[in-house]
Design a protein around this motif. Structure first.
Motif, short mmCIF file in Angstrom:
data_model
loop_
_atom_site.label_atom_id
_atom_site.label_comp_id
_atom_site.label_asym_id
_atom_site.label_seq_id
_atom_site.Cartn_x
_atom_site.Cartn_y
_atom_site.Cartn_z
N CYS A 12 0.77 -1.12 0.06
CA CYS A 12 -0.02 -0.17 0.05
C CYS A 12 1.04 1.34 -0.13
O CYS A 12 1.62 1.53 0.82
CB CYS A 12 -0.78 -0.02 1.36
SG CYS A 12 -1.83 1.49 1.46
N GLN A 28 -7.39 -1.75 -3.23
CA GLN A 28 -7.65 -1.16 -2.04
C GLN A 28 -6.85 -1.82 -0.60
O GLN A 28 -6.75 -3.08 -0.54
CB GLN A 28 -9.28 -1.23 -1.54
CG GLN A 28 -9.79 -2.58 -1.20
CD GLN A 28 -11.50 -2.65 -1.07
OE1 GLN A 28 -11.88 -1.48 -0.94
NE2 GLN A 28 -11.91 -3.75 -0.80
N CYS A 29 -6.70 -0.92 0.32
CA CYS A 29 -5.93 -1.45 1.67
C CYS A 29 -7.03 -1.70 2.45
O CYS A 29 -8.20 -1.26 2.62
CB CYS A 29 -5.10 -0.47 2.20
SG CYS A 29 -4.15 -0.86 3.68
N HIS A 30 -6.62 -2.81 3.67
CA HIS A 30 -7.88 -3.05 4.43
C HIS A 30 -8.17 -1.81 5.59
O HIS A 30 -9.02 -1.56 6.16
CB HIS A 30 -7.37 -4.28 5.49
CG HIS A 30 -6.37 -3.81 6.41
ND1 HIS A 30 -6.33 -3.49 7.55
CD2 HIS A 30 -5.21 -4.22 6.13
CE1 HIS A 30 -5.21 -3.34 8.06
NE2 HIS A 30 -4.48 -3.86 7.37
N LYS A 31 -7.15 -0.78 5.47
CA LYS A 31 -7.06 0.38 6.36
C LYS A 31 -8.26 1.46 5.64
O LYS A 31 -7.82 1.80 4.42
CB LYS A 31 -5.80 0.92 6.72
CG LYS A 31 -4.95 0.14 7.58
CD LYS A 31 -3.84 0.80 7.91
CE LYS A 31 -2.84 -0.14 8.78
NZ LYS A 31 -1.53 0.79 9.18
N LYS A 32 -9.26 1.63 5.97
CA LYS A 32 -10.18 2.81 5.46
C LYS A 32 -9.53 4.09 5.21
O LYS A 32 -10.22 4.79 4.07
CB LYS A 32 -11.54 2.88 6.10
CG LYS A 32 -12.10 1.48 6.50
CD LYS A 32 -12.44 0.84 5.19
CE LYS A 32 -13.08 -0.45 5.24
NZ LYS A 32 -13.35 -1.36 4.03
N THR A 33 -8.29 4.44 5.91
CA THR A 33 -8.02 5.86 5.65
C THR A 33 -7.02 5.88 4.51
O THR A 33 -6.23 6.83 4.20
CB THR A 33 -7.34 6.21 6.82
OG1 THR A 33 -6.29 5.43 7.32
CG2 THR A 33 -8.41 6.54 8.13
N CYS A 34 -6.67 4.76 4.01
CA CYS A 34 -5.57 4.53 2.88
C CYS A 34 -6.47 4.80 1.53
O CYS A 34 -7.35 4.41 1.23
CB CYS A 34 -4.96 3.10 2.77
SG CYS A 34 -3.94 2.98 4.08
N ASP A 35 -5.70 5.42 0.66
CA ASP A 35 -6.15 5.84 -0.84
C ASP A 35 -6.19 4.53 -1.38
O ASP A 35 -5.44 3.54 -1.45
CB ASP A 35 -5.11 6.78 -1.50
CG ASP A 35 -5.22 8.10 -0.85
OD1 ASP A 35 -6.19 8.52 -0.27
OD2 ASP A 35 -4.13 8.80 -1.14
N ARG A 36 -7.37 4.32 -2.40
CA ARG A 36 -7.31 3.38 -3.28
C ARG A 36 -6.46 3.67 -4.36
O ARG A 36 -6.12 4.80 -4.79
CB ARG A 36 -9.04 3.28 -3.82
CG ARG A 36 -9.99 2.73 -2.97
CD ARG A 36 -11.22 2.70 -3.62
NE ARG A 36 -12.20 1.79 -2.90
CZ ARG A 36 -13.33 1.33 -3.47
NH1 ARG A 36 -13.68 1.65 -4.63
NH2 ARG A 36 -14.13 0.63 -2.59
#
Length: 266
Positions: free
Chosen positions: A28, A74-82
């Motif tokens: 990511c 996508q990352c499993h962290k919702k705050t990370c950009d797609r």
């Protein structure tokens, strides 16, 4: 320590299998910790019209088939950009009797995948040029190699190594090779780093002169430049030595208890 990002990118450079569950770890670019996974139903691939037109050729084989694809990761962290991915598709014959399989070869990741985990106190311009190499790594490895070379130029600038020399009252441009040699002379404590920078310079030169630079060649240069930055800017080893000396001095006693001990009488 090995650059794990480079290890991941080498696997990606081999192409992504037809089954997304078999894709290698894709780091990511936001958190630089987790891996990216395919957003459901986002993978789209289609055969090129010119590929379909070749079916009528008398020597046609399935491995002539090619096209393009795009998808979202996508990352499993919702705050990370797609991450958006665009690339080419090709077909190859799988040796394990599964028949012909589609291979996905990425050309662009947006945002780009990371090359270096930590830059430490590395100058901003050096970091920016390394990150710029990642934006074109897959589509134009030669350009990526040249951008890594420019990162070495910026490194020499940061350390005050001049771009011009003087002889007989005349000035002349100093090649990057000469600048690195001068850096090695002026700062002998970084002699190992200087030797590594020469390898990055040669890879960049080859890219500039039209040589067939591959993604793997650029990743070699990334590993070398990463180690260079480690030699010059990573202070973690000194910090660890300081902590070890402190623990030895306290004979392992926790610092909080050590500071609360009564002072001995004079």
């Amino acid at each position: 320590m090995a650059n794990l990002f480079v290890r991941d990118l080498r696997e990606i450079a081999q192409g992504l299998p037809e089954n997304p569950s078999e894709w290698p770890h894709i780091p990511c670019p936001t958190c630089k910790r987790a891996g990216l996974t395919l957003v459901p139903d986002s993978l789209v691939h289609e055969e090129a019209a010119t590929s379909e037109a070749a079916y009528s050729h008398q020597e046609w084989y399935p491995d002539w088939i090619y096209g393009g694809f795009h998808c979202i990761l996508q990352c499993h962290k919702k705050t990370c950009d797609r991450v958006r991915v665009v690339g080419r598709t090709s077909v190859y014959l799988e040796r394990n009797e599964e028949g012909y399989q589609t291979l996905f070869s990425p050309l662009f990741f947006m945002p780009e995948l990371p090359l270096v985990e930590s830059f430490g106190d590395c100058p901003r311009l050096v970091r920016q040029r390394i990150e710029a190499a990642s934006t074109v790594l897959w589509a134009d490895p030669s350009s990526a190699a040249n951008r890594l070379r420019s990162a070495v130029e910026a490194l020499m600038d940061h350390h005050g190594i001049p771009r011009r020399g003087f002889s007989n009252a005349k000035s002349y441009d100093l090649s990057l090779h000469r600048r690195i040699e001068r850096f090695k002379t002026v700062k002998p404590e970084y002699a190992q780093a200087a030797d590594l920078m020469l390898a990055v310079k040669w890879t960049g030169n080859a890219g500039s002169h039209g040589s067939a630079i591959r993604v793997s060649d650029v990743l070699d240069a990334v590993e070398i430049l990463d180690r260079t930055l480690h030699y010059i800017y990573d202070t973690s080893a000194e910090e660890i030595r300081r902590k070890a000396a402190d623990i030895i001095a306290r004979k392992g006693m926790p610092a909080s208890q050590f500071t609360n001990l009564p002072m001995p009488p004079f």
